[in-house]
Design an enzyme around this catalytic site. Sequence first.
Site, PDB file in Angstrom:
ATOM      1  N   CYS A 243       8.898  -0.656  -0.009  1.00 49.18           N
ATOM      2  CA  CYS A 243       9.472  -1.926   0.627  1.00 49.18           C
ATOM      3  C   CYS A 243       8.965  -3.368  -0.547  1.00 49.18           C
ATOM      4  O   CYS A 243       9.652  -2.717  -1.577  1.00 49.18           O
ATOM      5  CB  CYS A 243       8.436  -2.860   1.440  1.00 49.18           C
ATOM      6  SG  CYS A 243       8.158  -2.676   3.161  1.00 49.18           S
ATOM      7  N   GLU A 368       3.719  -7.290  -7.318  1.00 50.03           N
ATOM      8  CA  GLU A 368       5.009  -5.960  -7.329  1.00 50.03           C
ATOM      9  C   GLU A 368       4.407  -4.986  -8.224  1.00 50.03           C
ATOM     10  O   GLU A 368       5.160  -4.673  -8.356  1.00 50.03           O
ATOM     11  CB  GLU A 368       6.089  -6.632  -7.711  1.00 50.03           C
ATOM     12  CG  GLU A 368       6.774  -7.428  -6.440  1.00 50.03           C
ATOM     13  CD  GLU A 368       6.990  -6.909  -5.026  1.00 50.03           C
ATOM     14  OE1 GLU A 368       6.780  -5.333  -5.352  1.00 50.03           O
ATOM     15  OE2 GLU A 368       6.726  -7.580  -3.881  1.00 50.03           O
TER      16      GLU A 368
END
Length: 389
Positions: A243, A368
């Site tokens: 993801c 991230e």
Amino acid sequence: MSNKLDPMDIYDIRSELSDDEVMVKDTVGRFVDDKVIPLMREAFEKHEFPRHLIGEVAGLGLLGSTIDGYDCAGLNSVSYGLICQELERGDSGLRSFVSVQSSLVMFPIHTYGSEEQKQRWLPAMARGEAIGCFGLTESHGGSDPSNMKTHAKRDGDDWILNGSKMWITNATIADAAIVWAMTDAGLKGFIVEKDMPGFDSQETENKFSLRASITGALFFDNVRIPQANVLPGVSSLKGPLSCLTQARYGITWGVIGAAQACLNEVLNYTQDRILFGKPLASTQTVQIRMADMSRRITTAQLMSLRLGRIKDKGELSPTQVSMAKWNNCRAAIDIARDARDILGAAGISAEYVPIRHMLNLESVITYEGTETIHQLVVGKELTGVNAFG
Ligand code: TGC
Ligand code: FAD
């Protein structure tokens, strides 16, 4: 000398786009110019996410935009990148909202979920009627999610979830949290619903970055989760990491938008700022600094476009995404900091966009996967040696 090149697109990336991609870029660009930019300064100062934009963002088909079916737009990856770029030209906070909903919530449900989970959540999420968040990071170290403490134990047909997550975008407005937890049967993804007893969230206040985005913590105290809420397609860390690849890809485009906004601001400002009897734009050092911004934006654009084309062919490697996330975030934050400096004292005012983008980009270069994490992913690819262990 001719002045025909677009300062925001020196290599004419636009001419590489299909008609559909140009339409997506221009439509989102107009929305950002008309509806987003005018309110972002205040939203940032008030530390408020402009929730009323969710309906319009959904109406434009920007949520789960690459998913086919389930009321989603079915766009390609380059279009998704352009959406991120245009939104982040407004503010990283709104792009974050779209990234999380699309890449970190709808993507895992679509890729790893049951048909029942897809039918229940994807159309509602595409319409913006249901909001999601993604809980991977824990307080003891987000860079190393394999050291996860949040865990779930089987209890008859259900699972009992305990633990907590930190620094979670959309935490307090989420109807469903995708929560990653260790179990005796490996790592699993759980769809935790907001009203489940024992589930709580708390907003993180006093941020100096991403102030127009909601960030918070998630707490699980013996939350009973039915088996129907477990993502059947995930059994290891590869699930959540896949993801992240989607979201990181979007970020490589998003930060280009933030950098463009900063360059645009100084291009205008330095024309009118008269120092030592001449416009600041006419000094050699300021021209070199702005030329360097343009060079770095152009490099980032080329990387992201190439990445998008590879992704649309289904040939993307996570290492390629790491290199672009590293390069483009570094470029954008350096550009924002330099733009702020070129504005002098005015650069510390919210009246000009660089300081807001600069502060936002401190989060974007961290979340991230930090810059170091992406450098080490590339290092591992080159040497075959894992520096994380
Ligand atoms: P490692 O042994 O390398 O990998 C485990 C398995 O996963 C595979 N894999 C990936 N798959 C897809 N995409 C990726 N990016 C992948 N990276 C690894 C890998 O091939 C392996 O598969 P298999 O089949 O061999 O099992 O795992 P590791 O524990 O050594 O960790 C590697 C490392 C450090 C790169 C990883 O842990 C990492 O990426 N850490 C950073 C964590 C991170 O980025 N967290 C982000 C949280 S979410 C967030 O920040 C949202 S902000 C959103 C917003 O507001 O916009
Ligand atoms: P750490 O992992 O503690 O890292 C600290 C420092 O150590 C960093 O500089 C890092 O680069 C460095 N470092 C780490 N490993 C090494 C190494 N091997 N060698 C050398 N240096 C190293 N997470 C989610 O799960 N969902 C979300 O929605 C989400 N949203 C976020 C929103 C915001 C605004 C922010 C700021 C964060 C968000 N995060 C989210 C968390 C984010 O992913 C983590 O902050 C990030 O992964 C880094 O983890 P950490 O903050 O615990 O830092």
